[in-house]
Every structure is written in C-alpha cells, then in structure tokens.
Design a protein around this motif. Structure first.
Motif, short mmCIF file in Angstrom:
data_model
loop_
_atom_site.label_atom_id
_atom_site.label_comp_id
_atom_site.label_asym_id
_atom_site.label_seq_id
_atom_site.Cartn_x
_atom_site.Cartn_y
_atom_site.Cartn_z
N LEU A 551 32.40 21.64 -18.18
CA LEU A 551 33.73 22.13 -18.53
C LEU A 551 34.81 21.08 -18.33
CD1 LEU A 551 33.55 25.79 -17.19
CD2 LEU A 551 33.47 25.03 -19.55
N PRO A 552 34.83 20.32 -17.20
CA PRO A 552 35.81 19.24 -17.12
C PRO A 552 35.64 18.18 -18.19
CG PRO A 552 34.95 19.76 -14.95
CD PRO A 552 34.10 20.51 -15.93
N PRO A 575 27.36 36.94 -16.90
CA PRO A 575 28.36 38.02 -16.91
C PRO A 575 29.76 37.46 -16.72
CG PRO A 575 27.17 38.02 -14.84
CD PRO A 575 26.47 37.02 -15.73
N TYR A 576 30.73 38.30 -17.04
CA TYR A 576 32.11 37.80 -17.01
C TYR A 576 32.55 37.42 -15.59
CZ TYR A 576 33.89 42.18 -15.02
OH TYR A 576 34.15 43.22 -14.19
N GLN A 577 31.93 38.00 -14.56
CA GLN A 577 32.32 37.63 -13.19
C GLN A 577 32.05 36.15 -12.93
OE1 GLN A 577 30.41 40.19 -14.01
NE2 GLN A 577 31.05 42.07 -12.98
N LEU A 582 34.24 30.40 -13.01
CA LEU A 582 34.24 29.04 -13.57
C LEU A 582 35.58 28.70 -14.19
CD1 LEU A 582 30.75 28.95 -15.34
CD2 LEU A 582 31.42 27.70 -13.29
N TYR A 583 36.14 29.64 -14.95
CA TYR A 583 37.43 29.38 -15.58
C TYR A 583 38.53 29.16 -14.56
CZ TYR A 583 35.02 31.32 -19.67
OH TYR A 583 34.13 31.58 -20.67
N GLY A 584 38.47 29.92 -13.46
CA GLY A 584 39.49 29.76 -12.43
C GLY A 584 39.45 28.38 -11.80
N ARG A 585 38.26 27.89 -11.48
CA ARG A 585 38.15 26.54 -10.91
C ARG A 585 38.48 25.48 -11.95
NH1 ARG A 585 35.82 25.28 -6.40
NH2 ARG A 585 34.91 23.41 -7.31
N TRP A 586 38.07 25.71 -13.18
CA TRP A 586 38.36 24.75 -14.25
C TRP A 586 39.87 24.61 -14.46
CZ3 TRP A 586 37.24 25.98 -20.09
CH2 TRP A 586 37.48 24.85 -20.86
N LYS A 587 40.57 25.71 -14.43
CA LYS A 587 42.00 25.70 -14.74
C LYS A 587 42.86 25.30 -13.55
CE LYS A 587 45.65 28.95 -16.05
NZ LYS A 587 46.25 29.02 -14.71
N TYR A 668 38.93 32.59 -26.58
CA TYR A 668 39.22 34.03 -26.43
C TYR A 668 38.75 34.54 -25.07
CZ TYR A 668 40.34 34.39 -31.40
OH TYR A 668 40.93 34.26 -32.64
N ASP A 669 37.61 34.02 -24.61
CA ASP A 669 37.13 34.45 -23.30
C ASP A 669 38.06 33.96 -22.20
OD1 ASP A 669 35.01 35.95 -22.08
OD2 ASP A 669 34.35 34.09 -21.16
N VAL A 670 38.55 32.74 -22.32
CA VAL A 670 39.50 32.21 -21.34
C VAL A 670 40.81 32.99 -21.39
CG1 VAL A 670 40.79 30.16 -20.64
CG2 VAL A 670 38.43 29.94 -21.38
#
Length: 1431
Positions: A551-552, A575-577, A582-587, A668-670
C-alpha cells in the motif's frame, strides 16, 4: 574507405538549398540507421557512412560547397550518433593526408577542422603541425613536450620492480594457473598446492599472490565457488584481505574523484570556449581547450587499475564490491574489518537523510498555513518551485552518480546482488529505518533478488496464459544465497521480510508488485480454513506485507489504476475489519513515516485543493476525471479532504457525489473507511444551544446516503458503527442509517405521507407501490439489494432493530441532562422513525424465512430483551400474518375441491387456521403481564389488536378506483405497444388485488365476530366499564396510536369496529369519554412526531363521533341500540330506555369538544415550550373537525393570538406555528356552527350578582340551571349527570352500592381537586422564577434603565399574586359547589342516563366580544378560562 560508385553528384552541391541538403541529410540518416557499427567498414557493404562523409567534406574542401552552408549540418550531425564525431575526425585526417604540401588548398581544410568543435578527438588523432595551423593548439612546442612526458610516464616509467628479488616467471605461471578453465579435475585443493610450490620456487610475495587471487575473482565472479574455496584454504587473515581491498578502494575513490573533476572542468571549459568565440577571443578559448586536452590524457587517462573514466570506474568498482560481497558471504572476510575502509562516514549519511525528512515535514506544514500577504505568497511560490526542481532532480535516474561514489551503498548493492541478505541487514541496522533502501540503486537490487527468489512459485500461481507469461527470471546461482521459493511457508519466511524492508520503495519495481499480488491473490482464494475457523499463518502475514510495502508503494506510484485494481482483488479477500485497519495505518501513520510519502501526500493535497475550488455542476466531467486520477494510488488523503469540504458546504454534496464516478473499487472502499473515520471523531454533534443536530453531521449523512446508493461502497463498517453507537446508548447517529435506508432502500418514513398516500398504504402491496410511495422502485432496486446483503452478511438486520427498540425506551432517561426537552424529543422521534423505517424496509426485502431464522420469539422479546409490547408486536406482526396465511393455505390444500369452495367454507377454514395459530401465541403472551390485566381483558383480544393492521379492517376502495381511472388501457398513437400492455396488466392486477383484499377483510371480520363474545367478560358485581376501558386504553390504544401515522388511523378504526361488532361489555361511550375528557397530560408528554400522530388519531375518532352527530338517521342506524351506548347494565335483558338517545348524545359531544378546548387552552397558557408546540400541532391536525363551534373557536383564537404576541421575538418557531394555525383557523370560521345548532342549549336563569373577593360576577357564569327547559318543541327527558373527579361520565349500575362509597366520593373528588390546584400553584411559582431570571439578565444588559426595571420587577409580583389569589378563590368556589351538588344528589334515583343537558355542559369562558355579557364580564373577571365539566 568503402569502394563502389559515388553517392552524390555535382548537382547535389549546386542545388544545395533546393534539394541538395535534403538529399544529403536523407542519405546520411539512412546510412546511420542501416549501419549498426559506423566505425567499421565491411566488404559486403558497398556504400557506407565513411564514404558519404568523405564526399561531403571533400566538396567543402574543394570549394564545391560553401562552408557556412554546411556548418549547421555538421553541428546537427554530431547528435545523430555517439560515434559521428569520431567518424568526422577520421575523414578529416584522410583529407589532411591528401592535402599535405598543397599550400593554400589546405586553408579550407584547416577552417573545416576548426569548425568541427571536437578538440579532444582532434588532439588525439591529428598531427601537431595540422593542430597548430588550425589553431586548435595555441603553442605547438609546449603541447609536444607535454605529450612526450605523459607517454613516458605511462609506458616507460616503473615505480617498483623486483624489490624482493621475485622472478616474473613465477607470476606468469601463477596467473596462468588462476585463470585456467575450471573443470572437475581442477579443484581448490589441487590449485593451493600449485600456489605453494610457486611461492617457494620463485620466491613470490604471499600478499601479492593474494592480490592476484582477488584480481582473478574480480575478473571471473561467476566462478566464485572455486575462488572462495581457494581463499578459505589460503593462509591469510580477514584483516590482511581487508587491507589489500582497502587500498584498492582508496585508489578507486581518487580515480573517480579526479574523473568527476575533469568532467566538470571540461564542461566549464566548453562553455567558456563558446562564450569566448562569440565574444571574439578565439585564441584564448583554443589554448584553454588545448591545455585541458593534454591534462585529460584521453579517455583512458584515469589510471590503469580502475579503468580510467567514469564508465570504467563504475564497471571496475562494481567488480571490487562484488568481490567483497562474495568474501563476506563466504565468511572469509569479516564485515567489520572492511567496513572501516569504506567511505563516507555514517554520520553525514544519517544527517542527509534526516534533513530530507525535515524538509518534507516542513513542506507539509506549510501546506496548512494560510498567508494573507502577497509577499509571503510570492515567497511560497518560489519555495514550491525550488522544491519541485529538487524533486525532479531526486527522481531523475541520470542523477544517481552521487551513489556511485558512496562505497557503502555500492557494497549494499553488491551484497544484494550475490544474495547476502543477512549481511545487508547487518549494514542497514547501522542507519535509520529505510535510510539505505531509500537509495534507488539499493532498492532495485533488492527487487531483483526477490524476483529471482519467487520465480518458481510465481510461475505456478500467476494465473496468466502462456502468451503473456512474461520474461522468465533466472534463479540466483549461489548456494549461499536465499533458495528459490516453492510454497507459501517459504515465501513468508524468506520473501516477506525483504518486502517489509523495501517498504514504499517497492514502487521502483512495479513488475515485482504485480507478481506478489498475484501470488497472494491465488493463495487467498485457494486457502482452506481449519475445522475451528482457524486460518493459515499466511493469511495474517500477508496483511503485514500490505501494510509495510504494497500500500505505501502504491502511494509512491504515479497514476496507476491497474495496480490499484490488482491490489483490490487481493484485499477484497479480507473482511472490512482487516481492510479498515490497513487503511487507517496507510492514511494516518505510514504516510508520515517516510519522507518520500510525506512529499507525495503534500503534492496530492495541493492538487486536491486546486480541484475542489473549481467543482460545480457545470464542471463535473473534467473534475471527476481529475479526482479519479488523484485517487488511483493514494485515495485516503484526497477523500478525507473532500469529506471536510462536504461537511462545511452542503451545496457541494450533489456535484461531489457525481464527481466520484471514475474511482477504482479500492478508492470506493477507502471512501467507506474515511466516512467511518470522520464519524468516529470526537466532534460536537449538537448545535444551536443543544436544540438541533450539527450541520456537519446532517451533511455527512446526506453525502453518505447518496454516495452509497450510487456507488458500490462497503456498508458493513458504517452499519456496524451505528450499531456500536446504539450499544453505547447514543442514538444521534441514527441519522446516517435513516439516510442510507431512505436513499438506498427507497423506504421513507410514514410521517411525510399525504392523507391519500396513507389511505393507499391500507391496501395491498401493489397499491402501496403505485400510490403509497414517492420514490420509484426501479431507481433503488440494485442499491436495495446491496443494502440487504450487507445487513444479512454482517448479521446486523435484527440486532439493529432490537438496539433501536431498546434505545427508544431508554432515550428519555439517558438524556435527562440535556439542556432542553426539545432535543430529547427529537432524539426519541428519530429513534422511533428510523426503527419503523428500517423495519418496513426489512419486511419488503427480507424473506419471511430469513426473518424467522433471525428474530427471537415474542416471549423472548418481551422478557429477555425488555422491549415494549408496541415494538415487539411491530417486529413480530409480519411473522404472525405469514404463519396464519401459510396455515390457511395448508388447510385449503387439504381439501381436494379447493377451487370449488364457497366463501363460507373459506371463512370456516380461515377461522380454523386462526384458532390453531393464535392459541399457542396467546399462551406465550399471558405470563409476561400481570394477572390483573387479564381480569379485565382476554389475552386473545390483546393479541388480535396488536396483530391486525389497516389492511385487515377495511379496503380503500376509493383509492383503487382512483388508480384505475388513471390507467388508460386503450392503445393510442402516442403510446407504445409495450406500455399499453403494461397498463392493461397493471389494471388487471389492481382489480384482482382489490377482490382478494375484500375477501380477506370479510374473513377477518367473520373471525372477529366469532371471537368478540369472550373479549370482555363481566365478572361478578364489578362494573365492566371503567377497568376494562382503562386497560384497553393503557395497554392497547395509547401505545399504538402514537407509534406511526398508519397505526393512529388503525386505532380510530379499531374502536369503531368494536362498536360496530356490538362487542359485549364494551362501552363505546365511556371509551370516547375517557379519550376526550382530559388530554392535557397526554398532550404534554408527546414529542413532536407523536403529537402529529395523536392528532391523526383524534381526527379519525372525531370523524366517527361527528358522523353520528350529523343526523338522527346515522345515530339511529349505528348507535341507538348498540351495546356501546348502554347507560344501565342489567342482569336481565336491556330495556329501551337503557340507551342514550340522540339529543343526549349531542350534549355529550358538546361536552367532549368543551373538554378538548379546555385541555388545549391549558397547554397554550402554560408557558411551557413543549405544551404550546404540541397543542398547536394537534390543533392543526384536527382542524377539519375541531373546533366546530364558534364560541370555542373564539376562545382558541384568542389564546393563539396571545401566543403569537408573547413568542414573536422569543421563540420564533412557536410564533411561526401559531401564525400558521391562526391563518387556517380564520379560513374555516365561516363554516363553523353556533352552539345552538350544535345541540339544544337550555335557557339560563336571570343573573344574580354576588361578591367574589370584592368583584361582582353573574351566577350564570359559574352556576348551572336547576331544571332543564324545552326548546323548539323538543322535549328533553329528565336526567341526572354525575361527574367523577376527572370529569369522566360514570354510568350507574342496577345494583346498589354501599353507603360508605357514597359518603367518600365527595371527599375524594375535593381532595383530588386540591392536589391539582396545588400542582398548578407550584407550576405558577416555577414560571415566576423563570421570569425573574430573565428580568435579571435584561437588567445587566440595559444599565441605563435600571430604575424602570426595578419598578417593573416590583409591580409584576404584585400582579401575579393578585391573579393567583383570584384564580384560587374561583377554584375554592368550584370545590364548594361540587361538594354541595354531591351532597344534594344523595337522595336522587340510582338509575339515570349518561347524557348531559345544556346546562351541565355550559362553559365558563369568554363569549365573543360582540355580546353585551362578554363586555361586562371583561370588566369584572380575569381573562383566564375557567371551564367546568358536567354538573
């Protein structure tokens, strides 16, 4: 030169401008393109480049072509090929030899040589005389002397020779042995013996022998196994090898440094030469070039060992570092020994990396700084330009020369090249994280190593066809390196640490990213879950790779939607959890840990800010493409910024939602994660002094609903967030669920429906779709299915319903600290409306079987979940109806002649089905209520009331007729054939549905007719009226009439149905009397939406009451002989005079209107916000039926005007409500009837004045006539009216009561009245306190009018005390009169009728202003309304 014919003719030079130049250019370019090696001439090629150049330059020398014409072409030709300048010099050398001794014929040649601008090549190849004549060399003698010295130093001078008396033959033999072909017979053991014999035989220096072995290894690294084995057997230490290699490294540094300096000087000299030639100083420029050319020593003048120039240094240096890496890997050389010889030091490298990190953070900080000065803005723009230039230089591959002089970086590259991963980690641990790997050459070397390791497993699981399988990567040929990976466990053990070490710099090799994602995707799809749901370790280990590297690295790439799509294919296996983590750490974390990511994020936000400033409805298309482009690789920061703008400006919701159409599925998922993240922030959700929801929450909820409907966004996270908020007893976020269900499911709340739509909701499903909803079904079909799947997959459908039901019951108690009840009411209404809306949506999209599997039983809902009966039956009602219909169909199928059944037989089957289905349900309900409840009401009646709905009681025939009239089944020219067929089919379906609905209503009524006799049982001597009606009102009617608007109508119809069925032991008259006589507390306890629903219920009830009041025929037909209008209950059969007659019924209706007016006026005069608002809402809801009498309307109008004047500048929303109702009331005034038309008004006795606290009042205003009078020849029978403490009509029984009860009744009524008066007095005291506080606030704001305010504060309490005393005196007089009436009524008859005469219902209210009695009374009596009940 190549032989053959000539390429150009004399016409070419004559017509140079027209066609000659083009011909020469075309010919030369074609020859350059065809000839792969322009510097070589082959016999097979008759025409080559050398011949063409020779003819071209000969024409210039011979004068056939002017030199100034050809000079531009010569300048351009040098750039066509790297060897073109060398070819020109070679041809010039040939022409020089041809023109030797020709005198002036050489002048064109010398001018041509001077114009070639290739001084270095000319100095290498031309004779000194020619160089001097052409002024390429300024001083020929000095140049010749320097040339002799350089050649002598290079080829003849020896620095050391045989100081140890070595024999050169031994070194020759040693070199031959070390560089022979390695065969199986040649082993390190055999060679070490040869080396030992050579050292002893020829007296060789062991260190020089070691140096030769290292040189051999450097020249033949592919045979490293042989040489490392040889070195391991050679008697030497690691320190000795490190010293030898260290001297080589130092020499390479000097050589590379000198070559760089010479390059810079050459570039500087070229620039100076150009400037001097343009300024007229040709000689100085030529001399400087000459000196520089001599000092440079040509291409190979940089030294022998290191290969001379830049290219040589680079290639040879790589060999040295490869040798070092192989020795370290073989444990022959220790890393710490050689590390001390490497340069530069660690500290400068660390400081440089930290400075880059600080610069990136500073640039990010400046993005959030807003400057208002023009000068600062200009400086910021300059800094931005400088940063952009630095960024370009940093990312430019041509600027990687700085890494070539860094020996530690070169060693890391070599270590990775040979597969020494552990030793590379040892070096990298000396620096901050990602310091070494941030260098592009190092990261690329590691990527190549990973390529070679994963090649076997990638070929097995890439899933690509053979044609597009790509280039096969050879595995690493080094047994000491990492082995190739063949399974997932090896992949996790060896490759995943490398990918984590790469981090965001994996972006330097997109092909490797694709390979890893494809392997992981294949593994995740084929993964098998254990028996207990345990997943393999690879499932969780790949999450770390996604977090640390993939992701980075995607953020570092530039506009690559294909990579984002490939990553999404792997991410969606989780799953979305896991994805949201992952998105939280990525962002929020990863993007701030790496300088490169910080710079990318800052640039991204700048572009997003630029785009959002230009988004409008007209620019959606270009803006949507720009937004999609920005979010392909790093959607988190961009979407978060967009959500911030949406929260601030709600008018951007529509354009922004339309602009998101080019986002990738990953984006869209993010977006779903970003919505949950914003909602999770600790922001204030209440605004306007805790009176309303915050605008940001409303805007975000609207955006969430619109975007989730239009695009495929993960709903599980948002729905789970709402569920968690409900668990935490926070219901304000239900606004999000309401928007999602409304926009995705197409299900709106019933509160906004018109009366016609509510009537349509009483019909079948087809009628509801056609006339009951605003939205069209086709617009929400797909989104509704997505919402249903999200609810069922995440197991949130029923839990959300239960949580809302529990929160609805506790919201009033949990929000007691709220500063205003208005907010509490809004939260309650939102919880109620959302629950009903969500339940209605589930009943439409979820099958009954799915709902049955998930919903607890009715008993469990009531006991374990502690849900009220109204909500519990709302949830279970569809299940009961489905079970009943299924049982009915089953009984019909049992009969073979099912199709020939008559209506009566169908009714019999239906009654049988009802008995079988509801009997066990009744048994399950009975234990959850006290036994005292079932003494007054049978549980079957309770179940019937809560199970049925409007479609079971009546058929909206007028709505069906209206819809059928809209359908034009006749084909016409402007309608297509399909549309005509659709309309015909729709008409037939509506007619069929209406027929089935009528049959269903008939079956239900037959069932009710059968069950009615056991609903209310007369038990013993106790009266059935009071307790039965109370239980019915408390447990059934009031809870359901405020549940939904449709339930309010149902409750009104159900009471009428009970009356129409002639239900035994149920008094319709008492039921209505209990409803209308005292609604003050009901009105005061309603929320805003409950007040609207209660108004609908009152309107439906008043419709029934006024329909009977309208004509004697209606009354005689529907009421006269019905059990609900019985006044006396006998053990034997009822008599004719036991029923209320029409005129007495009119008196009772007048009393009900009077009581409603009294209750609403009390609320309007209370000063309480809730009571005033609810009273006005109810007045607006029942305006079609109430007020119906002119004098009551005048009283209400007067209080409404008072509310308008009091609230105009205080509570504006109340003023708006009052003003709206005032206008509607004035509009219906002409249609109101006077009191004499409403019922027969008895004549009042002559007024006798009496003194009340010093004021004169008429007896008629408070007294009652002693005897009834006749009016319009209508004889009113003698009757007695008895009023209980709460003003309800009480019906005497035939049996006698005890004398003690007679004696206690007056005291009880007086005691209750005293309690109510005390309560009112306490409320007045609270009102006074509030007014005093407001006066104090005004006093602080207006200091100039202090004296006037003091006087006003002193006068107001005196006025209030007078008014309270006066009202208290009136109440005391009322108490005394009541006691006298009760005392005097002891000797009257026990059997009497319920109806009251006109004297008992007369109002103690202000008459219209036009009447003389009203004008007199306004002078002597307070304006407060005093309304008496029945006397």
């Amino acid at each position: 030169m190549a032989g053959g014919g000539r390429l150009f003719t004399s016409e070419t030079w004559k017509n140079w401008d027209k066609s000659g130049k083009a011909e020469v250019v075309q010919t030369l370019k074609q020859l350059v393109k065809d000839d792969q090696n322009p510097g070589l001439t082959t016999p097979e090629q008759p025409k080559d480049l050398s011949q063409a150049l020779y003819e071209f330059l000969s024409a210039i020398v011979k004068g056939q072509l002017r030199r100034d014409y050809a000079r531009p072409l010569l300048t351009d030709m040098v750039n066509w090929h790297p060897d073109m300048a060398s070819q020109l010099v070679e041809v010039a050398l040939v022409l020089d030899l041809e023109t030797v001794g020709q005198g002036r014929a050489r002048e064109p040649l010398l001018a041509l040589v001077k114009s070639l601008d290739a001084d270095r090549l000319l100095k290498e190849r031309l004779e000194i005389e020619t160089l001097g004549d052409a002024s390429v060399v300024k001083h020929k003698k000095n140049f010749h002397t320097k040339q002799i010295k350089v050649k002598t130093k290079l080829f003849y001078k020896q620095q050391k020779f045989n100081l140890l008396r070595e024999e050169s033959e031994g070194y020759a033999k040693l070199i031959t042995e070390l560089n022979q072909d390695i065969t199986p017979r040649v082993t390190p053991d055999s060679i070490i013996q040869v080396i030992r014999s050579l050292i002893g035989g020829f007296n060789l220096d062991p260190n020089r022998v070691l140096d030769l072995i290292l040189e051999s290894l450097e020249s033949r690294p592919h045979l490293h196994e042989f040489y490392t084995g040889l070195l391991s057997r050679y008697p030497c230490e690691s320190a000795t090898i490190s010293e030898i290699l260290g001297f080589k490294l130092n020499h390479c540094i000097e050589a590379s440094t000198s070559s760089q300096v010479k390059k810079e000087e050459a570039n500087t000299g070229r620039k100076e030469g150009e400037s001097s030639s343009s300024g007229g100083r040709k000689e100085e420029g030529q001399s400087s070039k000459k000196e520089e050319g001599v000092g440079g020593g040509g291409k190979d003048g940089g030294g022998k060992d290191c290969g001379g120039g830049g290219g040589g240094v680079r290639g040879n240096t790589a060999g040295i570092y490869t040798t070092i890496a192989l020795l370290i890997q073989a444990n022959i050389l220790h890393l710490n020994d050689i590390y001390a010889w490497l340069s530069p030091e660690d500290t400068p490298m660390i400081e440089e990396y930290q400075s880059e990190e600080n610069e990136a953070k500073e640039a990010s900080r400046r993005f959030y700084v807003i400057s208002t000065k023009d000068k600062d803005k200009e400086k910021e723009k300059e800094k931005e330009r400088e940063e952009e230039e630095k960024e370009r230089e940093r990312d430019d591959p041509t600027n990687w020369e700085k890494y070539q002089s860094n020996q530690k970086i070169q060693l890391c590259i070599a270590l990775l090249k040979v597969g020494a991963w552990e030793h590379f980690q040892e070096v990298s641990r000396r620096f901050p994280d990602y310091c070494l790997i941030s260098c592009p050459p190092v990261s690329q070397a590691l990527c190549k190593l990973v390529h070679s390791i994963i090649e076997p497993i990638y070929r097995k699981s890439c899933g690509l066809p053979t044609r597009v399988s790509g280039r096969v990567v050879e595995c690493l040929d080094n047994p000491l390196g990492p082995p190739p990976v063949h399974n997932l466990s090896d992949l996790s053990a060896s490759v995943f640490p490398m990918l984590s070490a790469l981090g965001p710099h994996l972006s330097h090799d997109p092909a490797l990213m694709y390979k890893m994602v494809r392997v992981a995707k294949h593994a995740l799809k084929q993964m098998k879950i254990g028996s207990e749901g345990v997943k393999p370790p690879f499932y969780y280990e790949f999450l770390d790779v996604l977090d640390d590297a993939l992701l980075p690295a995607l953020s570092m790439m530039e506009y690559n939607p294909c990579m984002a799509q490939e990553l999404w294919q792997a991410l969606k296996c989780y799953p979305y959890q896991h994805r949201y983590k992952l998105y939280g750490r990525w962002k929020n974390e990863t993007s701030h840990q790496h300088p490169a990511l910080v710079r990318c994020r800052t640039q991204l936000l700048k572009k997003a800010k630029f785009i959002m400033m230009r988004i409008t409805k007209e620019t959606i298309k270009p803006v949507s493409r720009s937004i999609g482009k920005l979010t392909h690789n790093n959607p988190g920061p961009v979407l978060h910024y967009i959500l911030i703008q949406v929260q601030l400006y709600d008018n951007m919701i529509g354009p922004v939602v339309d602009s998101l159409k080019y986002l990738t599925p990953l984006s869209y998922d993010v977006l779903g994660y970003c919505i949950v993240e914003v909602l999770s922030e600790n922001k204030e959700r209440i605004a306007n002094d805790a009176m309303a929801f915050s605008p940001w929450l409303q805007s975000l909820s609207s955006f969430c609903g619109s975007s989730c409907k239009k695009y495929t966004i993960e709903l599980g996270g948002i729905l789970q967030f709402v569920a968690n908020q409900l668990k935490a007893e926070k219901s304000i976020d239900l606004l999000i669920l309401r928007e999602i269900v409304q926009k995705m499911g197409g299900t709106d709340t019933l509160e906004d429906l018109t009366p016609d739509q509510l009537d349509a909701m009483c019909g079948g499903e087809l009628l509801k779709r056609e006339a009951g909803w605003y939205q069209q079904e086709r617009n929400t079909k797909r989104s509704s299915v997505r919402l249903k799947e999200a609810l069922l997959d995440n197991h949130l459908a029923v839990p959300l319903l239960l949580l809302m039901a529990q929160q609805r019951s506790s919201v009033v108690y949990n929000q007691t600290e709220s500063p205003h009840l208005k907010l509490v009411g809004k939260l309650y209404d939102q919880c109620q409306d959302t629950m009903v809306q969500f339940g209605s949506y589930l009943s439409q999209v979820v099958t009954i079987q799915e709902l049955t599997d998930r919903l607890p039983t009715i008993g469990t809902l009531l006991s374990e979940y502690h849900i009220n009966a109204d909500v519990a039956f709302f949830l279970a009602r569809p299940l009961f109806i489905h079970i009943l219909n299924s049982k009915y169909d089953e009984l019909r199928r049992q009969d073979k002649v099912d199709k020939k059944l008559t209506l009566e037989q169908k009714k019999a089957r239906y009654l049988e089905a009802c008995t079988e289905v509801f009997t066990p349900i009744v048994s399950s309900i009975r234990p959850h209520f006290s036994m005292k409840v079932w003494e007054d009401m049978d549980p079957s009646f309770f179940l019937i009331f809560w199970t049925l709905n409007m479609s079971d009681l009546e058929v909206p025939e007028h709505v069906y007729e209206k819809e059928l009239k809209k359908i034009d089944a006749n084909p016409s020219a402007n309608k297509r054939k399909k549309e005509t067929e659709r309309l015909v089919a729709l008409k037939e379906k509506l007619q069929e549905e209406e027929r089935r609905q009528k049959e269903h209503v008939d079956r239900v009524l037959a069932w009710l007719q059968q069950e009615k006799d056991r609903w209310f049982m007369l038990k013993g001597a106790r009266s059935p009226k009071t307790d039965t009606v109370t239980a019915f009102l408390q447990l059934c009617l009031f809870p359901r009439c405020t549940f939904t608007a449709l339930d309010a109508i149902y409750c009104a119809k159900f009471v009428k149905m009970l009356h129409s069925l002639k239900t035994p032991n149920f008094s319709t008259l008492i039921c209505y009397d209990r409803m209308f006589c005292d609604i003050t507390y009901t009105v005061a306890s309603c929320t805003e939406q409950e007040a609207n629903r209660y108004a609908r219920f009152l309107l439906g009830t008043l419709d029934t009451v006024m329909e009977w009041h309208a004509s004697p025929d209606n009354y005689e037909r529907e009421c006269a002989s019905f059990p609900g209008f019985v006044t006396k209950y006998r053990v034997s059969r009822q008599e004719a005079n036991d029923y209320v007659d029409y005129e007495n019924y009119r008196h009772v209706v007048h009393k009900w209107h009077y009581k409603i007016t009294k209750a609403l006026v009390t609320c309007l005069e209370s000063g309480d916000y809730i009571q005033i608002r609810n009273a006005i809402l109810i007045l607006q809801g029942v305006i079609q039926r109430f007020p119906a009498i002119t004098n009551l309307a005048a009283v209400i109008e007067k209080r409404i005007e008072k509310v308008k004047s009091n609230e105009r500048h205080r509570r504006n929303d109340l003023y708006v409500l009052a003003n709206s109702y005032s206008g509607r009331l004035k509009a219906i005034k002409p249609s109101l009837m006077p009191e004499t038309d409403f019922h027969i008004v008895p004549k009042r006795p002559q007024p006798t004045s009496r003194s009340v606290n010093g004021t004169t009042d008429n007896a008629s205003s408070t007294g009652e006539p002693k005897t009834p009078t006749n009016t319009s020849d209508v004889k009113v029978t003698k009757m007695e009216t008895i009023e209980t403490a709460n003003g309800e009509v009480e019906i005497k029984e035939e049996k006698e009561e005890k004398e003690s009860k007679k004696a206690d009744s007056p005291s009880k009524s007086s005691k209750e009245k005293r309690e109510t008066s005390d309560k009112k007095a306490s409320e007045n005291v609270e009102v006074k306190k509030e007014e005093k506080e407001r006066d104090k606030e005004k006093e602080e704001k207006r200091e100039k009018k202090e004296k006037e305010k003091k006087e006003e504060r002193e006068e107001k309490p005196r006025k209030r005390s007078k008014e309270s005393k006066r009202s208290k005196q009136y109440e005391d007089e009322d108490h005394r009169e009541e006691e006298e009436r009760h005392a005097s009524s002891g000797d009257r008859e026990r059997e009497s009728s319920v109806a009251s005469n006109s004297s008992s219902t007369s109002a103690k209210m202000d008459p219209p202003e036009g009447s003389p009695r009203g004008s007199k009374r306004r002078k002597t009596e307070h304006s407060k309304v005093s309304i008496e009940g029945l006397a």
